[in-house]
Design a protein around this motif. Sequence first.
Motif, short mmCIF file in Angstrom:
data_model
loop_
_atom_site.label_atom_id
_atom_site.label_comp_id
_atom_site.label_asym_id
_atom_site.label_seq_id
_atom_site.Cartn_x
_atom_site.Cartn_y
_atom_site.Cartn_z
N SER A 18 0.79 -1.32 0.30
CA SER A 18 0.00 0.07 0.50
C SER A 18 0.55 1.27 0.24
CB SER A 18 -0.38 -0.07 1.14
OG SER A 18 -0.41 0.13 2.25
N ARG A 19 1.96 1.57 0.63
CA ARG A 19 3.19 2.13 0.92
C ARG A 19 3.58 2.80 -0.90
NH1 ARG A 19 4.07 4.54 5.18
NH2 ARG A 19 4.93 5.89 3.74
N ILE A 20 4.15 1.51 -1.43
CA ILE A 20 4.85 1.11 -2.59
C ILE A 20 4.43 2.36 -3.73
CG2 ILE A 20 6.53 0.23 -4.51
CD1 ILE A 20 5.81 -1.63 -3.02
N GLY A 21 3.17 2.23 -4.55
CA GLY A 21 2.57 3.20 -4.72
C GLY A 21 2.86 4.68 -4.87
N GLN A 22 2.71 5.14 -2.96
CA GLN A 22 2.81 6.58 -3.08
C GLN A 22 4.30 7.11 -3.03
OE1 GLN A 22 2.12 6.56 1.20
NE2 GLN A 22 2.62 8.80 1.40
N VAL A 23 5.66 6.39 -2.54
CA VAL A 23 6.51 6.43 -2.66
C VAL A 23 6.70 6.33 -4.51
CG1 VAL A 23 9.50 5.61 -2.84
CG2 VAL A 23 7.38 4.89 -0.80
N ARG A 24 6.16 5.78 -4.89
CA ARG A 24 6.73 6.38 -6.54
C ARG A 24 6.00 7.55 -6.79
NH1 ARG A 24 6.76 1.82 -10.29
NH2 ARG A 24 5.15 3.41 -11.67
N ARG A 25 5.31 8.18 -6.68
CA ARG A 25 4.86 9.02 -6.64
C ARG A 25 5.83 10.22 -6.54
NH1 ARG A 25 -0.03 6.78 -5.97
NH2 ARG A 25 -0.84 7.18 -3.27
N ILE A 26 5.44 10.37 -5.15
CA ILE A 26 7.35 10.96 -4.16
C ILE A 26 8.39 11.12 -5.09
CG2 ILE A 26 8.55 11.38 -2.08
CD1 ILE A 26 6.48 10.42 -0.89
N VAL A 27 9.16 9.39 -5.71
CA VAL A 27 9.92 9.59 -6.73
C VAL A 27 10.29 10.77 -8.10
CG1 VAL A 27 11.43 8.57 -7.97
CG2 VAL A 27 11.15 7.98 -5.85
N SER A 28 8.69 10.83 -8.50
CA SER A 28 7.87 10.87 -8.95
C SER A 28 7.81 12.20 -9.50
CB SER A 28 7.30 10.78 -10.32
OG SER A 28 7.15 8.93 -10.68
N ALA A 29 7.28 13.22 -8.12
CA ALA A 29 6.98 14.88 -7.90
C ALA A 29 8.61 15.28 -7.79
CB ALA A 29 6.34 14.72 -7.23
N GLN A 30 9.88 14.85 -6.91
CA GLN A 30 11.26 14.81 -7.05
C GLN A 30 11.58 14.77 -8.18
OE1 GLN A 30 11.99 15.88 -4.18
NE2 GLN A 30 13.77 16.33 -5.42
N LEU A 31 11.73 13.97 -8.50
CA LEU A 31 12.95 14.34 -10.34
C LEU A 31 12.03 15.46 -11.47
CD1 LEU A 31 13.23 10.34 -11.21
CD2 LEU A 31 14.52 12.53 -9.89
N ARG A 32 10.41 15.72 -11.19
CA ARG A 32 10.62 16.81 -11.80
C ARG A 32 10.99 18.04 -11.23
NH1 ARG A 32 5.01 13.43 -11.25
NH2 ARG A 32 4.86 12.53 -13.35
N TYR A 33 11.25 18.73 -10.16
CA TYR A 33 10.93 19.53 -9.17
C TYR A 33 12.42 19.54 -9.61
CZ TYR A 33 12.71 22.99 -5.93
OH TYR A 33 13.24 23.42 -5.26
N TRP A 34 13.51 18.42 -9.84
CA TRP A 34 14.33 18.48 -10.59
C TRP A 34 14.88 19.03 -12.07
CZ3 TRP A 34 16.86 14.55 -6.84
CH2 TRP A 34 16.99 14.59 -5.44
N HIS A 35 13.95 19.00 -12.68
CA HIS A 35 13.42 18.59 -14.26
C HIS A 35 14.44 17.41 -15.19
CE1 HIS A 35 12.56 23.14 -14.01
NE2 HIS A 35 13.31 23.18 -13.19
N LEU A 36 14.29 16.70 -13.98
CA LEU A 36 14.56 15.24 -14.61
C LEU A 36 13.36 14.23 -14.86
CD1 LEU A 36 17.11 14.27 -11.88
CD2 LEU A 36 17.52 15.11 -14.22
N ASP A 37 12.64 14.99 -16.24
CA ASP A 37 11.23 14.36 -16.29
C ASP A 37 11.62 12.88 -17.26
OD1 ASP A 37 11.21 16.56 -16.29
OD2 ASP A 37 9.32 16.14 -16.18
N PRO A 38 13.19 13.11 -18.01
CA PRO A 38 13.06 11.16 -18.80
C PRO A 38 13.71 10.39 -17.84
CG PRO A 38 14.00 13.68 -20.26
CD PRO A 38 13.80 13.71 -18.90
N LEU A 39 14.21 10.73 -16.36
CA LEU A 39 14.08 9.75 -15.45
C LEU A 39 13.07 9.20 -14.49
CD1 LEU A 39 17.74 10.51 -14.87
CD2 LEU A 39 17.06 9.88 -16.57
N ILE A 40 12.07 9.70 -14.91
CA ILE A 40 10.46 9.47 -14.19
C ILE A 40 10.51 8.34 -13.70
CG2 ILE A 40 8.35 9.36 -13.81
CD1 ILE A 40 8.95 12.50 -14.14
N ASP A 41 10.47 7.20 -15.45
CA ASP A 41 10.34 6.11 -16.00
C ASP A 41 11.18 5.10 -15.06
OD1 ASP A 41 7.30 6.62 -16.61
OD2 ASP A 41 8.16 5.82 -18.56
#
Length: 203
Positions: A18-41
């Motif tokens: 139940s927490r893994i999906g939440q962590v995925r969203r946190i990681v995705s948001a942090q990489l967008r903040y760092w302008h690393l969108d190509p690395l999100i997936d």
Amino acid sequence: MISHPSRHCTVELQALPSRIGQVRRIVSAQLRYWHLDPLIDRAALGVTELLSNVHRHARPDKSCVVELELLVDRLTVSVRDHDPRLPVVADAAEDAALSTCGRGLAMVAAMSESWGARPEGEDGKVVWFTLPATTTARPQPARSPRRTPEQQPAPRRHPETHPTPAPVTAAPVVTTPVVTAPAPAVAHAASAPPTPARSAVPG
């Protein structure tokens, strides 16, 4: 607890489905903040696999720490847990049997630039992988290409306006009335009968 200084992000959690999906969203948001969108997936996939391993194998508990660290040209993603046993990459047959729970470290090794595991103190370990940090440039407004003289559009012509000439008003023709004098009456004297000649000879 989440902390994210400019180039560092740490997430503490229980490695439960139940927490893994939440962590995925946190990681995705942090990489967008760092302008690393190509690395999100790839980063989200790698985190999912590492957390799935903690959920399946870590003992005595499932608590762990996910850490993101951005260096000049490299993103490092790591998961630290309290099980000192280092992971071993499963062979293809075993990995296929676990495909419903995660694809294991073989997937992490395939999609990352490098990966590894190291002991952490006396009662834990860290499993990590790296990705090349290629930042995406901010979008720039589109600029129209320069045109050669042959491609330049013809200048737009506005209909020429000519001043409307003022109507020409003819000068009034002054007609001088011609007064015709009546013809002078010619009086014709009645012809008097000729006076008889008087005889000079007395009668």
